[in-house]
Design a protein around this motif. Structure first.
Motif, short mmCIF file in Angstrom:
data_model
loop_
_atom_site.label_atom_id
_atom_site.label_comp_id
_atom_site.label_asym_id
_atom_site.label_seq_id
_atom_site.Cartn_x
_atom_site.Cartn_y
_atom_site.Cartn_z
N MET A 71 0.83 -1.20 0.00
CA MET A 71 0.00 0.00 0.00
C MET A 71 0.87 1.25 0.00
N THR A 72 1.49 1.50 -1.15
CA THR A 72 2.36 2.67 -1.28
C THR A 72 1.54 3.93 -1.57
N ASP A 73 0.33 3.77 -2.06
CA ASP A 73 -0.54 4.91 -2.36
C ASP A 73 -1.62 4.99 -1.28
N PRO A 74 -1.85 6.17 -0.70
CA PRO A 74 -2.89 6.31 0.32
C PRO A 74 -4.27 5.85 -0.15
N PHE A 75 -4.51 5.91 -1.45
CA PHE A 75 -5.80 5.45 -1.97
C PHE A 75 -6.04 3.99 -1.65
N ASP A 76 -4.98 3.18 -1.64
CA ASP A 76 -5.11 1.76 -1.35
C ASP A 76 -5.66 1.52 0.05
#
Length: 334
Positions: A71-76
């Motif tokens: 989960m490198t993107d906060p959207f994940d």
């Protein structure tokens, strides 16, 4: 330490094992006296019934497996939280199966089969035709989040990425930008490719070419370095579309480090409308891709697939819309 069993509870309560089973089975009959004795014994021993075993008896485990990468993107994280909450509201638990970097995520799908999940939601990696067909043959609904695989029995939910790219290009062009650029992940994801293609197509329609720069990694430093390299080109871009807000925020920081004014020297647009994008220090114009809508569509498709396993596959696109903030020129405000 040995796990407490239903027989232990029966022995402590002085009742039969079948009586304990009835107490913990929804809709089964048990007298108030028996129920009180069983619950007291269970509390004393710390016993909790196995939801998985109980579900197997009903041919439904009330488990949904989510296959997700790092989960490198906060959207994940927003997506995972939203899906877990929506499933919990219908009495279903979410089981996470992390996909290791560089792997296709198929092990997570096999885990869903091993635990007899009611469905698997895949938001990481790729999925081979063989594995998808195996899941479908086993009666396991497969829902892809974020990309399309046209396979019978597999449903897909994703953003209208191409249209989002079109909206970004049109906003930049109508506010006077003439040197357009795209900063993304080099086509590493399905959504990245579609957003790039939509942006490029709209620019070409207006007789504008675009320059492109790829982010070599998934961390903040890689995004900042790529943005710095792009903004150091000659001629320098004056309108930038980034494939997600995380990259766009790094571009904002890179522009400040280079002494560029936003939006006077450079207009920037992101994608996803993360909560961070609205902060006073960023005020990022972005394409809103609502997590709640994505989750609602996934849950609805899950319900439909469980009711009609042989129904035709569906691809559902979530519409995006521009949220105009201070990173683009004021004349773009509605």
């Amino acid at each position: 330490m040995r796990r407490v069993t239903i027989k232990d509870v029966a022995r402590e309560a002085g009742v039969s094992a079948s009586a304990v089973s009835r107490v913990f089975t929804e809709g089964a009959s048990a007298s108030l006296k028996t129920r009180e004795k069983v619950m007291a014994a269970a509390d004393l021993l710390g016993y909790r019934p196995s939801l998985l075993a109980r579900g197997l008896v009903r041919n439904r485990t009330n488990l949904v497996t989510l296959v997700m990468g790092r989960m490198t993107d906060p959207f994940d994280a927003l997506f995972m939280d939203g899906l877990a909450e929506a499933l919990a509201a219908r009495g279903t638990r979410l089981m996470l199966s992390p996909a290791a970097a560089g792997t296709p995520g198929e092990e997570g799908m096999l885990q869903a089969l091993d635990y007899q999940s009611d469905a698997v939601v895949v938001s990481a990696g790729t999925m081979s035709l063989a594995h998808s067909e195996r899941c479908v043959r086993a009666g396991l609904p497969v829902i892809l989040a974020g990309r399309v695989v046209e396979t019978p029995g597999v449903d897909c939910v994703l953003a209208d990425n191409h249209d989002g790219g079109r909206q970004a290009a049109q906003l930049l062009l109508r506010t006077g930008c003439r040197h357009l650029a795209f900063l993304g992940q080099g086509g590493a994801t399905f959504s990245d490719r579609e957003r790039h293609d939509g942006f490029r197509a709209a620019a070409r329609t207006a007789d504008h070419a675009i320059v492109e720069q790829s982010v070599a990694g998934r961390d903040e430093a890689a995004a900042f370095a790529a943005a710095t390299a792009l903004l150091s080109r000659t001629p320098r871009p004056d309108g930038l579309f980034c494939s997600n807000d995380r990259i766009a925020i790094a571009a904002l920081e890179a522009s400040r480090a280079l002494g560029l004014g936003v939006p006077a020297d450079l207009a920037i647009i992101g994608f996803n409308n993360l909560p961070e994008s609205a902060r006073r220090s960023f005020r990022l114009t972005t394409l809103d891709y609502p997590v709640a809508a994505v989750v609602a569509q996934i849950v609805e498709l899950l319900e439909l697939r469980l009711q009609e396993p042989r129904r035709p596959s569906e691809i559902r696109r979530i519409a995006t819309h521009l949220v105009v903030r201070a990173s683009t020129r004021e004349s773009a405000q509605p």
